[in-house]
Design a protein around this motif. Structure first.
Motif, PDB file in Angstrom:
ATOM      1  N   VAL A   1      -3.606  16.870   2.154  1.00  0.00           N
ATOM      2  CA  VAL A   1      -2.438  17.413   2.996  1.00  0.00           C
ATOM      3  C   VAL A   1      -2.253  18.908   2.747  1.00  0.00           C
ATOM      4  CG1 VAL A   1      -0.583  16.643   1.757  1.00  0.00           C
ATOM      5  CG2 VAL A   1      -0.498  16.333   4.267  1.00  0.00           C
ATOM      6  N   GLY A   2      -1.473  19.362   3.850  1.00  0.00           N
ATOM      7  CA  GLY A   2      -1.203  20.951   3.612  1.00  0.00           C
ATOM      8  C   GLY A   2      -2.381  21.879   3.514  1.00  0.00           C
ATOM      9  N   GLY A   3      -2.339  22.699   2.759  1.00  0.00           N
ATOM     10  CA  GLY A   3      -3.346  23.718   2.556  1.00  0.00           C
ATOM     11  C   GLY A   3      -4.685  22.832   2.129  1.00  0.00           C
ATOM     12  N   ALA A   4      -4.409  22.007   1.277  1.00  0.00           N
ATOM     13  CA  ALA A   4      -5.763  20.992   0.875  1.00  0.00           C
ATOM     14  C   ALA A   4      -6.247  20.135   1.921  1.00  0.00           C
ATOM     15  CB  ALA A   4      -5.652  20.081   0.021  1.00  0.00           C
ATOM     16  N   GLY A   5      -5.586  19.866   3.056  1.00  0.00           N
ATOM     17  CA  GLY A   5      -5.969  19.140   4.307  1.00  0.00           C
ATOM     18  C   GLY A   5      -6.549  20.084   4.961  1.00  0.00           C
ATOM     19  N   TYR A   6      -6.202  21.634   5.199  1.00  0.00           N
ATOM     20  CA  TYR A   6      -6.885  22.635   5.913  1.00  0.00           C
ATOM     21  C   TYR A   6      -8.126  22.876   5.440  1.00  0.00           C
ATOM     22  CZ  TYR A   6      -7.480  27.097   8.108  1.00  0.00           C
ATOM     23  OH  TYR A   6      -8.244  28.178   8.757  1.00  0.00           O
ATOM     24  N   ALA A   7      -8.321  22.906   3.857  1.00  0.00           N
ATOM     25  CA  ALA A   7      -9.594  23.104   3.425  1.00  0.00           C
ATOM     26  C   ALA A   7     -10.327  22.019   3.527  1.00  0.00           C
ATOM     27  CB  ALA A   7      -9.119  23.448   1.975  1.00  0.00           C
ATOM     28  N   ALA A   8     -10.102  21.014   3.488  1.00  0.00           N
ATOM     29  CA  ALA A   8     -11.105  19.754   3.802  1.00  0.00           C
ATOM     30  C   ALA A   8     -11.478  19.588   5.117  1.00  0.00           C
ATOM     31  CB  ALA A   8     -10.496  18.400   2.977  1.00  0.00           C
ATOM     32  N   HIS A   9     -10.488  19.692   6.059  1.00  0.00           N
ATOM     33  CA  HIS A   9     -10.636  18.997   7.529  1.00  0.00           C
ATOM     34  C   HIS A   9     -10.219  20.059   8.540  1.00  0.00           C
ATOM     35  CE1 HIS A   9     -11.647  15.057   5.926  1.00  0.00           C
ATOM     36  NE2 HIS A   9     -10.592  15.124   5.187  1.00  0.00           N
TER      37      HIS A   9
ATOM     38  N   LYS B   1       0.868  -1.084   0.091  1.00  0.00           N
ATOM     39  CA  LYS B   1       0.119   0.014  -0.127  1.00  0.00           C
ATOM     40  C   LYS B   1       0.822   1.244   0.123  1.00  0.00           C
ATOM     41  CE  LYS B   1      -4.105   1.808   2.451  1.00  0.00           C
ATOM     42  NZ  LYS B   1      -5.126   1.514   2.929  1.00  0.00           N
ATOM     43  N   ILE B   2       0.492   2.180  -0.949  1.00  0.00           N
ATOM     44  CA  ILE B   2       1.282   3.463  -1.120  1.00  0.00           C
ATOM     45  C   ILE B   2       0.103   4.800  -0.626  1.00  0.00           C
ATOM     46  CG2 ILE B   2       2.748   4.982  -2.516  1.00  0.00           C
ATOM     47  CD1 ILE B   2       3.220   2.512  -4.317  1.00  0.00           C
ATOM     48  N   ALA B   3       0.678   5.684   0.434  1.00  0.00           N
ATOM     49  CA  ALA B   3      -0.126   6.651   0.577  1.00  0.00           C
ATOM     50  C   ALA B   3      -0.051   7.610  -0.435  1.00  0.00           C
ATOM     51  CB  ALA B   3       0.108   6.912   1.910  1.00  0.00           C
ATOM     52  N   ILE B   4      -0.710   8.259  -1.137  1.00  0.00           N
ATOM     53  CA  ILE B   4      -0.609   9.327  -2.125  1.00  0.00           C
ATOM     54  C   ILE B   4      -0.917  10.645  -1.764  1.00  0.00           C
ATOM     55  CG2 ILE B   4      -1.047  10.171  -4.364  1.00  0.00           C
ATOM     56  CD1 ILE B   4       0.296   7.540  -4.504  1.00  0.00           C
ATOM     57  N   LEU B   5      -0.181  11.540  -1.171  1.00  0.00           N
ATOM     58  CA  LEU B   5      -0.419  12.768  -0.617  1.00  0.00           C
ATOM     59  C   LEU B   5       0.068  14.141  -1.626  1.00  0.00           C
ATOM     60  CD1 LEU B   5       0.752  12.144   3.173  1.00  0.00           C
ATOM     61  CD2 LEU B   5      -1.265  11.354   1.958  1.00  0.00           C
ATOM     62  N   PRO B   6      -0.914  14.373  -2.374  1.00  0.00           N
ATOM     63  CA  PRO B   6      -0.316  15.466  -3.436  1.00  0.00           C
ATOM     64  C   PRO B   6      -0.119  16.836  -2.784  1.00  0.00           C
ATOM     65  CG  PRO B   6      -2.482  13.846  -4.224  1.00  0.00           C
ATOM     66  CD  PRO B   6      -2.205  13.810  -2.508  1.00  0.00           C
ATOM     67  N   GLY B   7      -1.097  17.205  -1.963  1.00  0.00           N
ATOM     68  CA  GLY B   7      -0.717  18.526  -1.505  1.00  0.00           C
ATOM     69  C   GLY B   7      -1.305  19.757  -2.006  1.00  0.00           C
ATOM     70  N   ASP B   8      -0.576  20.670  -2.422  1.00  0.00           N
ATOM     71  CA  ASP B   8      -0.825  22.171  -2.827  1.00  0.00           C
ATOM     72  C   ASP B   8      -0.359  22.491  -4.064  1.00  0.00           C
ATOM     73  OD1 ASP B   8      -2.443  22.313  -0.438  1.00  0.00           O
ATOM     74  OD2 ASP B   8      -0.673  23.007   0.845  1.00  0.00           O
ATOM     75  N   GLY B   9      -0.615  23.348  -4.772  1.00  0.00           N
ATOM     76  CA  GLY B   9       0.116  24.098  -6.060  1.00  0.00           C
ATOM     77  C   GLY B   9       0.191  22.971  -7.007  1.00  0.00           C
TER      78      GLY B   9
END
Ligand SMILES: NC(=O)c1ccc[n+]([C@@H]2O[C@H](COP(=O)([O-])OP(=O)(O)OC[C@H]3O[C@@H](n4cnc5c(N)ncnc54)[C@H](O)[C@@H]3O)[C@@H](O)[C@H]2O)c1
Ligand SMILES: CC(C)[C@H](C(=O)O)[C@@H](O)C(=O)O
Ligand SMILES: [Mg+2]
Length: 356
Positions: free
Chosen positions: A37-45, A2-10
């Motif tokens: 994760v990152g700004g995307a994590g903040y926006a979602a959660h 299993k690979i966690a894919i954390l794309p993030g921002d920008g």
């Protein structure tokens, strides 16, 4: 696996999409699961490193990370800023060893801002300690200045520190990496000024007794920055602290033609790791489809080699990257006359096509 894919921002999502495409084109199928994760994590959660994202990263066999950071979040309190996500992942997963290989692909000799003869054949490895130093030292903050000519004014402060065990374990990683290469290790410090780095130097010397076959030299960080652009090929492996490693690896990136070419592996004591390009979220070019995805694709190759035990798949990806460069395909950051300018997606597709 299993690979966690954390794309993030920008540009994170744009470049990670290309690496995912490459992973999906391999013979073996990996289980890929994405999380914000990152700004995307903040926006979602409401948090840059949401609980679910951290749990996924912990449970996975490896993490593929894009980049975090967006100027729209720069005024949030520090704990909520996107950058806390990558710092939190490194700390929570115990990823103390950051490997940043700076390799110049022969086709890119002209893309570097340095003269081709200075960089051609370049193959150096920067090993950056990743969970200590002034990045994590306490206390830190803004307080009232206790003495001196600015007494009573506000002052910002951070704490630089390294425990003996933290230095020993990164030194062992570095000596062992050097043993597999040209057996030369440069420990970069600022022992002439900083207590933390005199201590660093003393411990590295002590660890060196276990590795008589590796030639150890010490260099001050200011000189190392200069030598990296003067005669970078003189280095084999460089080991340094968190902050100096951050700065020197960006400088080394330009030796390879572009920061878009520099992959990285961040490993724990058991080679479980997070893999990410050394660059950031590049908000200036995000959404334009022009970012170079090769650092991320090469990070995926490092992941297959170091954490997933799939060296032959890693070789395939690295050879495919060499092949697209040999075909003359270039994103804008490495483009020069006589080569073909392509966008992020075209570059990703070309790597997939070139997989032998
Ligand atoms: N590990 C990470 O997630 C990480 C690393 C560095 C910076 N950051 C964050 O990224 C944001 C932007 O920081 P910055 O501008 O100082 O550094 P950056 O690395 O994002 O960008 C620096 C320059 O390099 C260019 N660049 C970067 N990656 C590229 C690529 N793949 N292809 C082509 N050009 C590329 C950018 O366009 C920009 O001109 C900030 O929020 C910062 O905190 C995150
Ligand atoms: C975004 C930031 C926290 C990070 C660092 O300073 O480590 C970045 O510059 C890097 O090199 O990975
Ligand atoms: Mg950096």
């Amino acid at each position: 696996m299993k690979i966690a894919i954390l794309p993030g921002d920008g540009i994170g999502p744009e470049i990670v999409a290309q690496a995912v495409k490459v992973l999906n084109a391999l013979d073996e199928k990996f289980e890929l699961e994405s999380a914000p994760v990152g700004g995307a994590g903040y926006a979602a959660h409401g948090h840059p490193l949401p609980e679910g994202t951290l749990a996924l990263a912990k449970a996975a066999d490896a993490v593929l990370f894009g980049a975090v950071g967006d100027y729209q979040y720069d005024n949030l309190e520090r704990a909520l800023r996107p950058e806390q996500a990558i710092l939190g992942l490194r700390k929570n997963l115990g990823l103390f060893a950051n490997l940043r290989p700076a390799i110049l692909y022969p086709e890119l000799a002209g893309a570097s801002t340095l003269k081709p003869e200075v960089v051609s054949g370049l193959d150096i490895l920067i090993i950056r300690e990743l969970t200590g130093d002034i990045y994590f030292g306490q206390p830190r903050g803004v307080r009232e200045c206790p003495d001196g000519p600015f007494k009573g004014q506000r002052e910002g402060f951070d704490t630089m520190r390294y425990a003996e065990g933290e230095i020993r374990r990164i030194a062992h990683v570095a000596f062992q990496a050097a043993q597999k290469r040209d057996k030369r290790l440069t420990s970069v410090d600022k022992a002439n000024v900083l207590e933390t780095f005199q201590f660093w130097k003393d411990i590295v010397i002590d660890v060196s007794k276990d590795y008589p076959d590796v030639a150890l030299e010490h260099m001050y960080v200011d000189n190392a920055a200069m030598q990296l652009v003067r005669a970078p090929k003189k280095f084999d492996v460089i080991v340094t602290g968190n902050m100096f490693g951050d700065i020197l690896s960006d400088a080394a990136a330009m030796l390879t033609g572009s920061i878009g070419m520099l992959p990285s592996a961040s490993l724990d004591a058991n080679n479980k790791g997070l893999y990410e390009p050394s660059h950031g979220s590049a908000p200036d070019i995000a959404g334009k489809g022009i970012a170079n995805p090769l650092a991320t694709i090469l990070s995926a190759a490092m992941m297959l080699r170091f954490s997933l035990g799939r060296a032959e798949q890693a070789d395939r990806i690295e050879n495919a990257v060499k092949s697209v460069l040999a075909q003359g395909l270039r994103t804008v950051d490495i483009h020069e006359e006589g080569t073909t300018k392509v966008g992020t997606e075209e570059m990703g597709n070309a790597v997939v096509k070139a997989l032998a």
